[in-house]
Design a protein around this motif. Sequence first.
Motif, PDB file in Angstrom:
ATOM      1  N   GLU A   5       1.712  27.413  17.739  1.00  0.00           N
ATOM      2  CA  GLU A   5       1.886  27.914  17.012  1.00  0.00           C
ATOM      3  C   GLU A   5       0.713  28.132  15.602  1.00  0.00           C
ATOM      4  OE1 GLU A   5       2.356  28.007  12.880  1.00  0.00           O
ATOM      5  OE2 GLU A   5       1.830  26.218  14.466  1.00  0.00           O
ATOM      6  N   SER A   6       0.268  26.920  15.978  1.00  0.00           N
ATOM      7  CA  SER A   6      -1.310  27.057  16.024  1.00  0.00           C
ATOM      8  C   SER A   6      -1.845  25.413  16.334  1.00  0.00           C
ATOM      9  CB  SER A   6      -0.724  26.290  14.408  1.00  0.00           C
ATOM     10  OG  SER A   6      -0.465  25.558  13.533  1.00  0.00           O
ATOM     11  N   PHE A   7      -3.273  25.279  15.677  1.00  0.00           N
ATOM     12  CA  PHE A   7      -3.347  23.993  16.408  1.00  0.00           C
ATOM     13  C   PHE A   7      -3.950  22.955  15.116  1.00  0.00           C
ATOM     14  CE2 PHE A   7      -6.571  26.938  18.755  1.00  0.00           C
ATOM     15  CZ  PHE A   7      -6.404  26.961  19.611  1.00  0.00           C
ATOM     16  N   GLY A   8      -2.430  23.011  13.802  1.00  0.00           N
ATOM     17  CA  GLY A   8      -2.925  22.238  12.360  1.00  0.00           C
ATOM     18  C   GLY A   8      -2.224  22.867  11.650  1.00  0.00           C
ATOM     19  N   GLN A   9      -2.412  22.157  10.726  1.00  0.00           N
ATOM     20  CA  GLN A   9      -2.695  22.866   9.539  1.00  0.00           C
ATOM     21  C   GLN A   9      -3.465  21.754   7.541  1.00  0.00           C
ATOM     22  OE1 GLN A   9       0.568  25.352   8.392  1.00  0.00           O
ATOM     23  NE2 GLN A   9       1.002  25.689  10.049  1.00  0.00           N
ATOM     24  N   VAL A  10      -3.567  22.863   7.136  1.00  0.00           N
ATOM     25  CA  VAL A  10      -4.558  22.171   6.085  1.00  0.00           C
ATOM     26  C   VAL A  10      -4.330  22.148   4.926  1.00  0.00           C
ATOM     27  CG1 VAL A  10      -7.362  22.083   4.836  1.00  0.00           C
ATOM     28  CG2 VAL A  10      -6.815  23.013   7.396  1.00  0.00           C
ATOM     29  N   MET A  11      -4.099  21.055   4.286  1.00  0.00           N
ATOM     30  CA  MET A  11      -3.265  20.439   3.595  1.00  0.00           C
ATOM     31  C   MET A  11      -3.968  19.946   1.924  1.00  0.00           C
ATOM     32  SD  MET A  11       0.298  19.307   2.965  1.00  0.00           S
ATOM     33  CE  MET A  11       1.375  20.438   3.579  1.00  0.00           C
ATOM     34  N   GLU A  12      -3.867  19.886   0.803  1.00  0.00           N
ATOM     35  CA  GLU A  12      -4.874  19.163  -0.387  1.00  0.00           C
ATOM     36  C   GLU A  12      -4.036  17.484  -0.229  1.00  0.00           C
ATOM     37  OE1 GLU A  12      -6.233  22.587  -3.376  1.00  0.00           O
ATOM     38  OE2 GLU A  12      -4.036  23.138  -2.873  1.00  0.00           O
ATOM     39  N   ASN A  13      -4.122  16.309   0.251  1.00  0.00           N
ATOM     40  CA  ASN A  13      -4.039  15.874  -0.671  1.00  0.00           C
ATOM     41  C   ASN A  13      -3.163  15.252  -1.494  1.00  0.00           C
ATOM     42  OD1 ASN A  13      -5.514  14.914   1.904  1.00  0.00           O
ATOM     43  ND2 ASN A  13      -6.409  12.830   0.776  1.00  0.00           N
ATOM     44  N   ALA A  14      -3.435  15.785  -2.481  1.00  0.00           N
ATOM     45  CA  ALA A  14      -2.790  15.765  -4.222  1.00  0.00           C
ATOM     46  C   ALA A  14      -1.336  16.768  -3.428  1.00  0.00           C
ATOM     47  CB  ALA A  14      -3.462  16.821  -5.223  1.00  0.00           C
ATOM     48  N   TRP A  15      -1.597  17.848  -3.120  1.00  0.00           N
ATOM     49  CA  TRP A  15       0.396  17.836  -2.720  1.00  0.00           C
ATOM     50  C   TRP A  15       0.344  17.664  -1.342  1.00  0.00           C
ATOM     51  CZ3 TRP A  15       3.553  21.053  -4.596  1.00  0.00           C
ATOM     52  CH2 TRP A  15       4.653  22.243  -3.853  1.00  0.00           C
ATOM     53  N   LEU A  16       0.132  16.798  -0.388  1.00  0.00           N
ATOM     54  CA  LEU A  16       0.842  15.905   0.525  1.00  0.00           C
ATOM     55  C   LEU A  16       1.059  14.004  -0.676  1.00  0.00           C
ATOM     56  CD1 LEU A  16       1.615  14.749   3.062  1.00  0.00           C
ATOM     57  CD2 LEU A  16      -0.876  14.227   3.251  1.00  0.00           C
ATOM     58  N   GLY A  17       0.565  13.891  -1.513  1.00  0.00           N
ATOM     59  CA  GLY A  17       1.122  13.097  -1.360  1.00  0.00           C
ATOM     60  C   GLY A  17       1.661  12.991  -2.736  1.00  0.00           C
ATOM     61  N   ARG A  18       2.105  13.868  -3.316  1.00  0.00           N
ATOM     62  CA  ARG A  18       3.092  14.334  -4.418  1.00  0.00           C
ATOM     63  C   ARG A  18       4.690  14.594  -3.531  1.00  0.00           C
ATOM     64  NH1 ARG A  18       3.043  16.490  -9.504  1.00  0.00           N
ATOM     65  NH2 ARG A  18       4.878  17.471  -8.852  1.00  0.00           N
TER      66      ARG A  18
ATOM     67  N   PHE B 222      -6.493  10.095  10.269  1.00  0.00           N
ATOM     68  CA  PHE B 222      -4.828  10.987   9.705  1.00  0.00           C
ATOM     69  C   PHE B 222      -3.701  10.882  10.479  1.00  0.00           C
ATOM     70  CE2 PHE B 222      -0.843  12.142   7.339  1.00  0.00           C
ATOM     71  CZ  PHE B 222      -0.203  11.521   6.622  1.00  0.00           C
ATOM     72  N   ASN B 223      -4.192  11.504  11.418  1.00  0.00           N
ATOM     73  CA  ASN B 223      -2.960  11.998  12.810  1.00  0.00           C
ATOM     74  C   ASN B 223      -2.488  10.458  13.284  1.00  0.00           C
ATOM     75  OD1 ASN B 223      -2.375  14.871  11.773  1.00  0.00           O
ATOM     76  ND2 ASN B 223      -5.257  14.866  11.705  1.00  0.00           N
ATOM     77  N   LEU B 224      -3.425   9.444  13.929  1.00  0.00           N
ATOM     78  CA  LEU B 224      -3.615   8.844  13.942  1.00  0.00           C
ATOM     79  C   LEU B 224      -3.019   8.031  13.436  1.00  0.00           C
ATOM     80  CD1 LEU B 224      -4.402   6.791  17.265  1.00  0.00           C
ATOM     81  CD2 LEU B 224      -6.306   6.237  15.639  1.00  0.00           C
ATOM     82  N   CYS B 225      -2.849   7.254  12.577  1.00  0.00           N
ATOM     83  CA  CYS B 225      -1.848   6.799  11.717  1.00  0.00           C
ATOM     84  C   CYS B 225      -0.456   6.911  11.695  1.00  0.00           C
ATOM     85  CB  CYS B 225      -2.369   6.799  10.565  1.00  0.00           C
ATOM     86  SG  CYS B 225      -3.979   5.624   9.791  1.00  0.00           S
ATOM     87  N   MET B 226      -0.272   8.216  11.495  1.00  0.00           N
ATOM     88  CA  MET B 226       1.068   8.809  11.676  1.00  0.00           C
ATOM     89  C   MET B 226       1.514   8.302  12.866  1.00  0.00           C
ATOM     90  SD  MET B 226       1.606  10.578   8.911  1.00  0.00           S
ATOM     91  CE  MET B 226       3.668  11.377   9.314  1.00  0.00           C
ATOM     92  N   ARG B 227       1.061   8.916  14.210  1.00  0.00           N
ATOM     93  CA  ARG B 227       1.647   7.933  15.320  1.00  0.00           C
ATOM     94  C   ARG B 227       1.529   7.378  15.025  1.00  0.00           C
ATOM     95  NH1 ARG B 227      -2.812  11.768  17.187  1.00  0.00           N
ATOM     96  NH2 ARG B 227      -3.856  10.529  18.236  1.00  0.00           N
TER      97      ARG B 227
ATOM     98  N   GLY C 211       1.291  -1.269  -0.271  1.00  0.00           N
ATOM     99  CA  GLY C 211       0.396  -0.325   0.370  1.00  0.00           C
ATOM    100  C   GLY C 211       0.867   1.527  -0.262  1.00  0.00           C
ATOM    101  N   GLY C 212       0.617   2.054  -1.231  1.00  0.00           N
ATOM    102  CA  GLY C 212       1.414   2.884  -1.304  1.00  0.00           C
ATOM    103  C   GLY C 212       0.795   4.343  -0.839  1.00  0.00           C
ATOM    104  N   GLY C 213      -0.116   3.885  -0.730  1.00  0.00           N
ATOM    105  CA  GLY C 213      -0.503   5.282  -0.574  1.00  0.00           C
ATOM    106  C   GLY C 213       0.085   6.695   0.251  1.00  0.00           C
ATOM    107  N   HIS C 214      -1.140   7.170   0.907  1.00  0.00           N
ATOM    108  CA  HIS C 214       0.165   8.219   2.028  1.00  0.00           C
ATOM    109  C   HIS C 214       0.687   7.596   3.220  1.00  0.00           C
ATOM    110  CE1 HIS C 214      -2.754  12.503   0.546  1.00  0.00           C
ATOM    111  NE2 HIS C 214      -1.528  11.532   0.092  1.00  0.00           N
ATOM    112  N   VAL C 215      -0.121   7.084   4.395  1.00  0.00           N
ATOM    113  CA  VAL C 215       0.656   6.611   5.311  1.00  0.00           C
ATOM    114  C   VAL C 215       1.914   5.484   4.915  1.00  0.00           C
ATOM    115  CG1 VAL C 215      -0.011   4.514   7.008  1.00  0.00           C
ATOM    116  CG2 VAL C 215      -2.057   6.046   6.222  1.00  0.00           C
ATOM    117  N   GLY C 216       1.801   4.437   3.656  1.00  0.00           N
ATOM    118  CA  GLY C 216       2.752   3.804   2.900  1.00  0.00           C
ATOM    119  C   GLY C 216       3.901   4.620   3.167  1.00  0.00           C
TER     120      GLY C 216
END
Length: 436
Positions: free
Chosen positions: A128-141, A344-349, A31-36
């Motif tokens: 500094e902030s509560f988090g950051q919002v990002m388009e999946n396409a940008w994160l993925g690339r 997704f944040n749980l997966c990252m942890r 699996g090569g999505g964002h988590v993989g």
Amino acid sequence: MHDIEEITEQSSSDHSKSKDSLTSQQVLIAGGGHVGLSFALLLAHHGITSTLLEKNSYPDISPDDDELRSHYLDSRNTALSRRSVQIYQEIGLWDELQSHACRIDVVQISEQGSFGRAQLNKEEERVESFGQVMENAWLGRKLLLAAKASPLITLIDNADVTNVEQFSNSVSVTFNYYDGDEDAQQLQGSVLVACDGRDSTVRQLLDIGTKTYDYGQTAIVGVVETDKPHEHIAIERFSPAGPLAVLPLTDPEGDGNEEFQTGYRRSVVWVCPTGEETQYLDDDAHFLATMQQAFGTRAGTFIKAGRRGAYPLTRVLADKQVAGRCVIMGNAAHTLHPVAGQGFNLCMRDAHVLAQMMSAQVLKGADIGDAQLLKRYEKARQTDQKRVIRFCDAVVHGFTHPNPAIKLARNVALLAFDKLPNIKPLVATYAMGLKS
């Protein structure tokens, strides 16, 4: 992306050497999505090699065309918690990501047609902030470009896993490799980590069951424009149909979509009963009018709607996340409701903890696929996972229950949350993923 025969031959050679030495250990990732991709990069940060098998084709991208955002994944956006941002900083990737990340300074919470409301402010919580919002396409690339550039990561796309076999000191994965003609191949490694999504093939091959719950809801996700600048405010709104969210997005520079003005773009998650989604996908005017009715003037006037997608919402929890030398991770382990953006944040942890544990194992000259190590990982993540799962379900069911007494109680609770001391910092800490 790589010569498949060279990869499999090298894997076989490495496997034979691993019987006498642990220096050639490698992790197989399905699996090569964002988590993989993120997990492979975390491993590489610790000097651990991995081979990643992705069923779909990766796009042909290079750093030279970064200014053009290729929406090759989907139309969704991700709200990264502060902890997830810290993880990407740790592996040196955040500088590449942050140009298209929009920080959340304020979180406003309210219920449609009710008096209860609360607000979290970054100055009050001293963050500094509560988090950051990002388009999946940008994160993925960016994740894909980083993985392609790493000498410790091997990417094999068009690879459909068909069998998993475990041995005392290794795990073997058989997959069909599609490159014009279908060609069966096999790889061996010390451990297999399955990040292959809600309907995980690896999980099924390992005969790991799931507990599922259909929320009867569908999320409409996309981008809108308002006549009022977002001012880095995230709005969480609860309606009888389900939880709704409007999140700030970055300027559209490089997006090729000039109609969205600077500072006026918002990411939208609109939850409706399953079966009603078509009207919100096909009719921009109706979608905007319904959004306006639900949010009032909090975000200003909704004036334009971009591309939208519909995603049925089902909770899927794997009965176990470790089986021998195999680990189930990401949505394959726990697919959650998108309320509060915790999934997704749980997966990252999860990925961060496992990478650290494997790194410590390598430093000791020990087996990274050791069953006891993997069981310790599974146990170590239970508290955080159970807390997030309970929180998501409590919010979804608590704010959609039609009983007037329950509605009154939850609005009083919102007011109490907004006014009572010491409660906000605790909730904010958990929401930012800083306490697990």
